[in-house]
Write a protein that holds these residues in place. Structure first.
Motif, PDB file in Angstrom:
ATOM      1  N   PRO A  38     -14.580  28.378  70.621  1.00  0.00           N
ATOM      2  CA  PRO A  38     -16.189  28.519  70.743  1.00  0.00           C
ATOM      3  C   PRO A  38     -16.744  28.208  69.631  1.00  0.00           C
ATOM      4  CG  PRO A  38     -14.991  30.559  71.777  1.00  0.00           C
ATOM      5  CD  PRO A  38     -14.022  29.693  70.951  1.00  0.00           C
ATOM      6  N   LEU A  39     -16.249  28.508  68.501  1.00  0.00           N
ATOM      7  CA  LEU A  39     -16.917  28.385  67.094  1.00  0.00           C
ATOM      8  C   LEU A  39     -17.003  26.745  66.783  1.00  0.00           C
ATOM      9  CD1 LEU A  39     -15.915  31.240  64.952  1.00  0.00           C
ATOM     10  CD2 LEU A  39     -18.044  30.879  65.755  1.00  0.00           C
ATOM     11  N   ASN A  40     -15.952  26.189  67.296  1.00  0.00           N
ATOM     12  CA  ASN A  40     -15.916  24.535  66.871  1.00  0.00           C
ATOM     13  C   ASN A  40     -16.968  23.826  67.625  1.00  0.00           C
ATOM     14  OD1 ASN A  40     -13.777  24.667  65.129  1.00  0.00           O
ATOM     15  ND2 ASN A  40     -12.090  24.334  66.818  1.00  0.00           N
ATOM     16  N   ALA A  41     -17.895  24.411  68.598  1.00  0.00           N
ATOM     17  CA  ALA A  41     -18.783  23.924  69.323  1.00  0.00           C
ATOM     18  C   ALA A  41     -19.818  23.706  68.328  1.00  0.00           C
ATOM     19  CB  ALA A  41     -19.031  24.547  70.589  1.00  0.00           C
ATOM     20  N   VAL A  42     -19.953  24.499  67.432  1.00  0.00           N
ATOM     21  CA  VAL A  42     -21.183  24.359  66.517  1.00  0.00           C
ATOM     22  C   VAL A  42     -20.523  23.665  65.209  1.00  0.00           C
ATOM     23  CG1 VAL A  42     -22.725  26.077  64.872  1.00  0.00           C
ATOM     24  CG2 VAL A  42     -22.009  26.762  67.337  1.00  0.00           C
ATOM     25  N   ARG A  43     -21.509  22.853  64.709  1.00  0.00           N
ATOM     26  CA  ARG A  43     -20.853  22.078  63.655  1.00  0.00           C
ATOM     27  C   ARG A  43     -21.768  22.413  62.017  1.00  0.00           C
ATOM     28  NH1 ARG A  43     -17.584  18.735  65.187  1.00  0.00           N
ATOM     29  NH2 ARG A  43     -17.575  17.156  63.584  1.00  0.00           N
ATOM     30  N   LEU A  44     -21.082  22.649  61.178  1.00  0.00           N
ATOM     31  CA  LEU A  44     -21.763  23.122  59.920  1.00  0.00           C
ATOM     32  C   LEU A  44     -21.413  22.093  58.951  1.00  0.00           C
ATOM     33  CD1 LEU A  44     -22.943  25.445  58.138  1.00  0.00           C
ATOM     34  CD2 LEU A  44     -20.560  26.289  57.633  1.00  0.00           C
ATOM     35  N   GLY A  45     -22.344  21.150  58.638  1.00  0.00           N
ATOM     36  CA  GLY A  45     -22.253  20.036  57.621  1.00  0.00           C
ATOM     37  C   GLY A  45     -21.538  18.967  58.068  1.00  0.00           C
ATOM     38  N   GLY A  46     -21.240  18.771  59.586  1.00  0.00           N
ATOM     39  CA  GLY A  46     -20.415  17.815  59.910  1.00  0.00           C
ATOM     40  C   GLY A  46     -18.960  18.243  60.528  1.00  0.00           C
ATOM     41  N   VAL A  47     -18.792  19.624  60.170  1.00  0.00           N
ATOM     42  CA  VAL A  47     -17.393  20.058  60.231  1.00  0.00           C
ATOM     43  C   VAL A  47     -17.635  21.234  61.353  1.00  0.00           C
ATOM     44  CG1 VAL A  47     -15.495  21.440  59.290  1.00  0.00           C
ATOM     45  CG2 VAL A  47     -16.752  19.494  57.826  1.00  0.00           C
ATOM     46  N   PRO A  48     -16.553  21.239  62.303  1.00  0.00           N
ATOM     47  CA  PRO A  48     -16.642  22.367  63.235  1.00  0.00           C
ATOM     48  C   PRO A  48     -16.432  23.860  62.627  1.00  0.00           C
ATOM     49  CG  PRO A  48     -15.017  20.747  63.900  1.00  0.00           C
ATOM     50  CD  PRO A  48     -15.275  20.326  62.390  1.00  0.00           C
ATOM     51  N   LEU A  49     -17.265  24.724  63.169  1.00  0.00           N
ATOM     52  CA  LEU A  49     -17.440  25.871  62.393  1.00  0.00           C
ATOM     53  C   LEU A  49     -16.231  26.883  62.417  1.00  0.00           C
ATOM     54  CD1 LEU A  49     -19.296  28.172  61.001  1.00  0.00           C
ATOM     55  CD2 LEU A  49     -20.050  28.657  63.249  1.00  0.00           C
ATOM     56  N   GLY A  50     -15.517  26.637  63.482  1.00  0.00           N
ATOM     57  CA  GLY A  50     -14.222  27.453  63.557  1.00  0.00           C
ATOM     58  C   GLY A  50     -13.202  26.869  62.407  1.00  0.00           C
ATOM     59  N   PHE A  51     -13.194  25.770  62.208  1.00  0.00           N
ATOM     60  CA  PHE A  51     -12.429  25.241  61.342  1.00  0.00           C
ATOM     61  C   PHE A  51     -12.771  25.543  60.146  1.00  0.00           C
ATOM     62  CE2 PHE A  51     -11.333  21.726  58.210  1.00  0.00           C
ATOM     63  CZ  PHE A  51     -10.018  21.872  58.220  1.00  0.00           C
ATOM     64  N   TRP A  52     -14.093  25.469  59.864  1.00  0.00           N
ATOM     65  CA  TRP A  52     -14.497  25.949  58.513  1.00  0.00           C
ATOM     66  C   TRP A  52     -14.293  27.466  58.287  1.00  0.00           C
ATOM     67  CZ3 TRP A  52     -18.231  29.212  56.375  1.00  0.00           C
ATOM     68  CH2 TRP A  52     -18.746  28.993  55.064  1.00  0.00           C
ATOM     69  N   MET A  53     -14.496  28.190  59.124  1.00  0.00           N
ATOM     70  CA  MET A  53     -14.404  29.842  58.902  1.00  0.00           C
ATOM     71  C   MET A  53     -12.838  30.040  58.616  1.00  0.00           C
ATOM     72  SD  MET A  53     -16.785  31.655  58.971  1.00  0.00           S
ATOM     73  CE  MET A  53     -15.924  33.260  59.078  1.00  0.00           C
ATOM     74  N   ALA A  54     -12.084  29.180  59.116  1.00  0.00           N
ATOM     75  CA  ALA A  54     -10.591  29.363  59.077  1.00  0.00           C
ATOM     76  C   ALA A  54     -10.173  28.936  57.429  1.00  0.00           C
ATOM     77  CB  ALA A  54      -9.466  28.835  60.213  1.00  0.00           C
ATOM     78  N   GLN A  55     -10.685  27.833  57.123  1.00  0.00           N
ATOM     79  CA  GLN A  55     -10.526  27.138  55.906  1.00  0.00           C
ATOM     80  C   GLN A  55     -11.144  27.624  54.570  1.00  0.00           C
ATOM     81  OE1 GLN A  55      -7.901  25.085  55.646  1.00  0.00           O
ATOM     82  NE2 GLN A  55      -7.422  25.761  57.775  1.00  0.00           N
ATOM     83  N   GLN A  56     -12.448  27.847  55.000  1.00  0.00           N
ATOM     84  CA  GLN A  56     -13.213  28.039  53.612  1.00  0.00           C
ATOM     85  C   GLN A  56     -14.192  29.459  53.753  1.00  0.00           C
ATOM     86  OE1 GLN A  56     -15.115  24.395  53.251  1.00  0.00           O
ATOM     87  NE2 GLN A  56     -13.911  23.684  51.798  1.00  0.00           N
ATOM     88  N   GLY A  57     -14.808  29.662  54.863  1.00  0.00           N
ATOM     89  CA  GLY A  57     -15.542  30.675  55.188  1.00  0.00           C
ATOM     90  C   GLY A  57     -15.043  32.040  55.150  1.00  0.00           C
ATOM     91  N   SER A  58     -13.729  32.268  55.709  1.00  0.00           N
ATOM     92  CA  SER A  58     -12.958  33.283  55.510  1.00  0.00           C
ATOM     93  C   SER A  58     -12.686  33.692  53.757  1.00  0.00           C
ATOM     94  CB  SER A  58     -11.645  33.484  56.256  1.00  0.00           C
ATOM     95  OG  SER A  58     -10.848  32.208  55.777  1.00  0.00           O
ATOM     96  N   ILE A  59     -12.514  32.860  53.064  1.00  0.00           N
ATOM     97  CA  ILE A  59     -12.144  32.901  51.730  1.00  0.00           C
ATOM     98  C   ILE A  59     -13.543  33.473  50.918  1.00  0.00           C
ATOM     99  CG2 ILE A  59     -11.644  31.905  49.432  1.00  0.00           C
ATOM    100  CD1 ILE A  59      -9.960  30.012  50.930  1.00  0.00           C
ATOM    101  N   PHE A  60     -14.730  32.751  51.390  1.00  0.00           N
ATOM    102  CA  PHE A  60     -16.012  33.260  50.707  1.00  0.00           C
ATOM    103  C   PHE A  60     -16.249  34.585  51.175  1.00  0.00           C
ATOM    104  CE2 PHE A  60     -17.440  28.623  51.106  1.00  0.00           C
ATOM    105  CZ  PHE A  60     -17.070  28.292  49.844  1.00  0.00           C
ATOM    106  N   VAL A  61     -15.908  34.950  52.307  1.00  0.00           N
ATOM    107  CA  VAL A  61     -16.064  36.410  52.714  1.00  0.00           C
ATOM    108  C   VAL A  61     -15.298  37.395  52.026  1.00  0.00           C
ATOM    109  CG1 VAL A  61     -16.005  38.156  54.721  1.00  0.00           C
ATOM    110  CG2 VAL A  61     -16.837  35.669  55.112  1.00  0.00           C
TER     111      VAL A  61
END
Length: 84
Positions: A38-61
């Motif tokens: 479901p998060l991949n339906a949202v894009r953050l800077g051209g990248v799917p949000l689910g992918f971004w959370m798994a790769q970078q967002g979780s590290i920031f958190v």
């Protein structure tokens, strides 16, 4: 009396750790694994949000949680008059 202060300090300490671990679990398991589609339906800077959370967002958190823990423990130590 001193034992009560000690127990209150550790109760507050473990509550802080528990709450931060809950946030950690939510970000790492729920947002990065269970809700990735479901998060991949949202894009953050051209990248799917689910992918971004798994790769970078979780590290920031996780890094933010480290700083939050340090600041909150400093406040807790001062409140309970604990010196290093």
């Amino acid at each position: 009396m001193e034992q009560d202060k000690h127990q209150a300090y550790w109760r507050a300490n473990t509550a802080l750790i528990r709450n931060l671990l809950i946030v950690w679990a939510l970000v790492s398991i729920v947002f990065s694994i269970l809700l990735v589609e479901p998060l991949n339906a949202v894009r953050l800077g051209g990248v799917p949000l689910g992918f971004w959370m798994a790769q970078q967002g979780s590290i920031f958190v996780f890094v933010a949680l480290i700083f939050i823990y340090a600041v909150q423990m400093d406040k807790l130590d001062r409140k309970h008059d604990i010196d290093e």
